[in-house]
Design an enzyme around this catalytic site. Structure first.
Site, PDB file in Angstrom:
ATOM      1  N   TYR A  30       0.842  -1.203   0.000  1.00  0.00           N
ATOM      2  CA  TYR A  30       0.000   0.000   0.000  1.00  0.00           C
ATOM      3  C   TYR A  30       0.874   1.250   0.000  1.00  0.00           C
ATOM      4  O   TYR A  30       0.657   2.181  -0.792  1.00  0.00           O
ATOM      5  CB  TYR A  30      -0.905  -0.026   1.231  1.00  0.00           C
ATOM      6  CG  TYR A  30      -1.844   1.154   1.326  1.00  0.00           C
ATOM      7  CD1 TYR A  30      -3.000   1.215   0.558  1.00  0.00           C
ATOM      8  CD2 TYR A  30      -1.579   2.207   2.196  1.00  0.00           C
ATOM      9  CE1 TYR A  30      -3.872   2.295   0.646  1.00  0.00           C
ATOM     10  CE2 TYR A  30      -2.441   3.291   2.293  1.00  0.00           C
ATOM     11  CZ  TYR A  30      -3.579   3.333   1.519  1.00  0.00           C
ATOM     12  OH  TYR A  30      -4.430   4.407   1.607  1.00  0.00           O
ATOM     13  N   LYS A  60       1.107   4.190  -2.881  1.00  0.00           N
ATOM     14  CA  LYS A  60       0.763   5.596  -2.637  1.00  0.00           C
ATOM     15  C   LYS A  60       1.973   6.510  -2.878  1.00  0.00           C
ATOM     16  O   LYS A  60       1.807   7.656  -3.333  1.00  0.00           O
ATOM     17  CB  LYS A  60       0.208   5.766  -1.219  1.00  0.00           C
ATOM     18  CG  LYS A  60      -1.132   5.064  -1.022  1.00  0.00           C
ATOM     19  CD  LYS A  60      -2.209   5.607  -1.966  1.00  0.00           C
ATOM     20  CE  LYS A  60      -3.583   5.067  -1.657  1.00  0.00           C
ATOM     21  NZ  LYS A  60      -4.630   5.602  -2.526  1.00  0.00           N
TER      22      LYS A  60
END
Ligand SMILES: NC(=O)c1ccc[n+]([C@@H]2O[C@H](COP(=O)([O-])OP(=O)(O)OC[C@H]3O[C@@H](n4cnc5c(N)ncnc54)[C@H](O)[C@@H]3O)[C@@H](O)[C@H]2O)c1
Length: 254
Positions: free
Chosen positions: A155, A159
């Site tokens: 994740y 990002k």
């Protein structure tokens, strides 16, 4: 005249949470909205709310990480609404696992949904955005792209990738007068967060969050609408943290 009157906005991951709040904020300010998600029922409900505001609503279901779907989502939005002024790449998945725990399938799902989709949709949307005199892309990144928060390496990588994509695409599209910015939310009280973290102890939120409360989807929607508005017409390539100061704190976020 409302701020986004005559404008069309495409928001991905709009059936709930930050995407839903963002779609409604644009509609409240006069925009027609194409809303994407995997959840068709959620899109239908959102569509009714947008229409109740007197704006056009278009449901464009599909998986943003799949090229064929991304193409159809953008093309249908442009064809049905007649134009595209704002693209909000919001859809995302969040799996809290260390690198050793993360399977290749989980890695791909997070990178495909959170990063590849922003590439696919942005690329497909560029010709329509070039036709607009107020075009912009707003990507939803995360505080996790800026610093360590919890063990969720895929994740975080996705990002951080969104932040780099935002910066470089802003450079590429500057000559076309297409602005590209990102919002980096801190912990926001949505179903997505609860599904990943479990029920949070809200009683102790005052101690955990600098401003004494968790973020709300509306806090992010407000920032997205600002970045898409004429008030931000000289802002491009930026990533705006909307975290309630969470990244400033030395104490654990959760
Ligand atoms: N909630 C937070 O604390 C937080 C913090 C930082 C960043 N973010 C980011 O904000 C965005 C929205 O988060 P949220 O909390 O509202 O999440 P959420 O899980 O509540 O909503 C996400 C929506 O995206 C949809 N979606 C997921 N995969 C999709 C796909 N492949 N194609 C189309 N739609 C898809 C889901 O069906 C869901 O409706 C995400 O990018 C997330 O990473 C959230």
């Amino acid at each position: 005249m409302s701020e986004f009157e005559g404008r069309s906005v495409l928001v991905t991951g709009a059936a709930r949470g930050i995407g839903r709040a963002t779609a409604l904020h644009f509609a409240e300010r006069g925009a027609d909205v194409a809303a994407n998600d995997l959840d068709g029922d959620g899109l239908a409900e959102l569509g009714r709310e947008i229409e109740a505001l007197g704006r056009r609503a278009l449901a464009v279901p599909g998986n943003v990480g799949v090229e064929e779907d991304a193409r159809r989502i953008v093309d249908t939005s442009v064809a049905e609404l007649g134009r595209l002024d704002v693209l909000v790449n919001n859809a995302g998945v969040w799996i809290i696992k260390s690198l050793e725990e993360t399977s290749a399938e989980e890695w791909d799902r997070q990178l495909d949904t959170n990063l590849r989709a922003a590439y696919l949709l942005s690329r497909r949307a560029i010709p329509a955005l070039r036709e607009s005199d107020a075009a912009c892309i707003v990507n939803i990144a995360s505080i996790a792209g800026l610093r360590f928060t919890v063990p969720h390496i895929a994740y975080a990588a996705s990002k951080a990738g969104v932040i780099a994509l935002t910066r470089d695409l802003a450079v590429e599209l500057g000559p076309d007068r297409i602005r590209v910015n990102a919002v980096a939310p801190g912990p926001i009280d949505t179903q997505g967060l609860l599904d990943s973290l479990g029920e949070l102890d809200r009683q102790s939120a005052e101690q955990r969050y600098l401003l004494g409360r968790m973020g709300r989807a509306e806090d992010i929607a407000n920032a997205v609408v600002f970045l898409a508005s004429g008030r931000a017409s000289y802002v491009t390539g930026a990533t705006l943290p909307v975290t309630g100061g969470a990244e400033l704190a030395v104490r654990p976020l959760f």
